[in-house]
Design a protein around this motif. Sequence first.
Motif, PDB file in Angstrom:
ATOM      1  N   GLN A 293      23.094 -10.676  -1.480  1.00  0.00           N
ATOM      2  CA  GLN A 293      23.401  -9.302  -1.855  1.00  0.00           C
ATOM      3  C   GLN A 293      22.972  -8.342  -0.753  1.00  0.00           C
ATOM      4  O   GLN A 293      22.065  -8.638   0.031  1.00  0.00           O
ATOM      5  CB  GLN A 293      22.699  -8.948  -3.162  1.00  0.00           C
ATOM      6  CG  GLN A 293      23.284  -9.621  -4.392  1.00  0.00           C
ATOM      7  CD  GLN A 293      22.692  -9.094  -5.680  1.00  0.00           C
ATOM      8  OE1 GLN A 293      21.540  -8.647  -5.714  1.00  0.00           O
ATOM      9  NE2 GLN A 293      23.469  -9.151  -6.750  1.00  0.00           N
ATOM     10  N   ALA A 294      23.607  -7.205  -0.728  1.00  0.00           N
ATOM     11  CA  ALA A 294      23.234  -6.171   0.236  1.00  0.00           C
ATOM     12  C   ALA A 294      21.751  -5.847   0.104  1.00  0.00           C
ATOM     13  O   ALA A 294      21.225  -5.752  -1.009  1.00  0.00           O
ATOM     14  CB  ALA A 294      24.074  -4.920   0.030  1.00  0.00           C
ATOM     15  N   GLY A 295      21.102  -5.720   1.254  1.00  0.00           N
ATOM     16  CA  GLY A 295      19.662  -5.486   1.272  1.00  0.00           C
ATOM     17  C   GLY A 295      18.846  -6.748   1.377  1.00  0.00           C
ATOM     18  O   GLY A 295      17.629  -6.689   1.612  1.00  0.00           O
TER      19      GLY A 295
ATOM     20  N   SER B   6      18.078 -10.880   2.766  1.00  0.00           N
ATOM     21  CA  SER B   6      17.756 -11.483   4.066  1.00  0.00           C
ATOM     22  C   SER B   6      18.274 -12.909   4.142  1.00  0.00           C
ATOM     23  O   SER B   6      18.402 -13.603   3.131  1.00  0.00           O
ATOM     24  CB  SER B   6      16.234 -11.500   4.280  1.00  0.00           C
ATOM     25  OG  SER B   6      15.694 -10.201   4.289  1.00  0.00           O
TER      26      SER B   6
ATOM     27  N   ARG C 237      17.128  -4.417  12.374  1.00  0.00           N
ATOM     28  CA  ARG C 237      17.345  -5.237  11.166  1.00  0.00           C
ATOM     29  C   ARG C 237      17.292  -6.724  11.471  1.00  0.00           C
ATOM     30  O   ARG C 237      16.841  -7.517  10.638  1.00  0.00           O
ATOM     31  CB  ARG C 237      18.695  -4.890  10.539  1.00  0.00           C
ATOM     32  CG  ARG C 237      18.837  -3.450  10.120  1.00  0.00           C
ATOM     33  CD  ARG C 237      20.134  -3.222   9.336  1.00  0.00           C
ATOM     34  NE  ARG C 237      21.321  -3.510  10.123  1.00  0.00           N
ATOM     35  CZ  ARG C 237      22.224  -4.424   9.788  1.00  0.00           C
ATOM     36  NH1 ARG C 237      22.092  -5.136   8.671  1.00  0.00           N
ATOM     37  NH2 ARG C 237      23.291  -4.630  10.551  1.00  0.00           N
TER      38      ARG C 237
ATOM     39  N   ASN D  63      17.555  -9.130   8.234  1.00  0.00           N
ATOM     40  CA  ASN D  63      17.035  -8.373   7.101  1.00  0.00           C
ATOM     41  C   ASN D  63      17.914  -7.164   6.814  1.00  0.00           C
ATOM     42  O   ASN D  63      18.742  -6.781   7.654  1.00  0.00           O
ATOM     43  CB  ASN D  63      15.606  -7.901   7.393  1.00  0.00           C
ATOM     44  CG  ASN D  63      14.642  -9.044   7.617  1.00  0.00           C
ATOM     45  OD1 ASN D  63      14.786 -10.115   7.037  1.00  0.00           O
ATOM     46  ND2 ASN D  63      13.640  -8.820   8.459  1.00  0.00           N
ATOM     47  N   SER D  64      17.735  -6.585   5.655  1.00  0.00           N
ATOM     48  CA  SER D  64      18.506  -5.391   5.263  1.00  0.00           C
ATOM     49  C   SER D  64      19.992  -5.596   5.506  1.00  0.00           C
ATOM     50  O   SER D  64      20.676  -4.745   6.083  1.00  0.00           O
ATOM     51  CB  SER D  64      18.007  -4.165   6.040  1.00  0.00           C
ATOM     52  OG  SER D  64      16.632  -3.947   5.813  1.00  0.00           O
TER      53      SER D  64
ATOM     54  N   LYS E  66      23.957  -5.863   5.294  1.00  0.00           N
ATOM     55  CA  LYS E  66      24.985  -4.960   4.802  1.00  0.00           C
ATOM     56  C   LYS E  66      26.289  -5.737   4.636  1.00  0.00           C
ATOM     57  O   LYS E  66      26.502  -6.747   5.322  1.00  0.00           O
ATOM     58  CB  LYS E  66      25.200  -3.817   5.796  1.00  0.00           C
ATOM     59  CG  LYS E  66      23.944  -3.029   6.136  1.00  0.00           C
ATOM     60  CD  LYS E  66      24.243  -2.000   7.219  1.00  0.00           C
ATOM     61  CE  LYS E  66      22.999  -1.207   7.590  1.00  0.00           C
ATOM     62  NZ  LYS E  66      23.282  -0.197   8.660  1.00  0.00           N
TER      63      LYS E  66
ATOM     64  N   SER F  73      28.301  -6.376  -1.954  1.00  0.00           N
ATOM     65  CA  SER F  73      27.817  -5.005  -2.194  1.00  0.00           C
ATOM     66  C   SER F  73      27.323  -4.826  -3.616  1.00  0.00           C
ATOM     67  O   SER F  73      27.510  -5.679  -4.468  1.00  0.00           O
ATOM     68  CB  SER F  73      28.934  -4.010  -1.907  1.00  0.00           C
ATOM     69  OG  SER F  73      30.061  -4.293  -2.693  1.00  0.00           O
TER      70      SER F  73
END
Length: 120
Positions: free
Chosen positions: A12-14, A16, A65, A82-83, A85, A120
């Motif tokens: 999912q977005a966010g 790692s 990121r 990480n993080s 998108k 997203s």
Amino acid sequence: VQLQASGGGLVQAGGSLRLSCVVSGTIGSINPIGWYRQPPGKQRESVADITSGGTINYADSVKGRFTISRDNAKNTVYLQMNSLKPEDTAVYYCYADIRVVVTIPPQRYWGQGTQVTVSS
């Protein structure tokens, strides 16, 4: 020489992910080693690379990121992402410029690609 990439997946977005790429075979030196990616319907683009001396380059889109690192003893390169998108969704390819013997120019070798999908 073979490059074996692993670590891709769906996140999912966010979230790692950590990609790994192991180089095997007859290797004199590896310089640099890194990652490209190819988003759906787009051209392959550079993500990050690291030289044998530790110099690192990142694409602007991943700076802050993603972190690239290498373990010279294991002939392995890592990409900590990480993080994440949705726009990071792509097939990620590792590569290595390898010189087998000092008298022969280095050649670029590619891994098989690993899919990273960020929802997203």
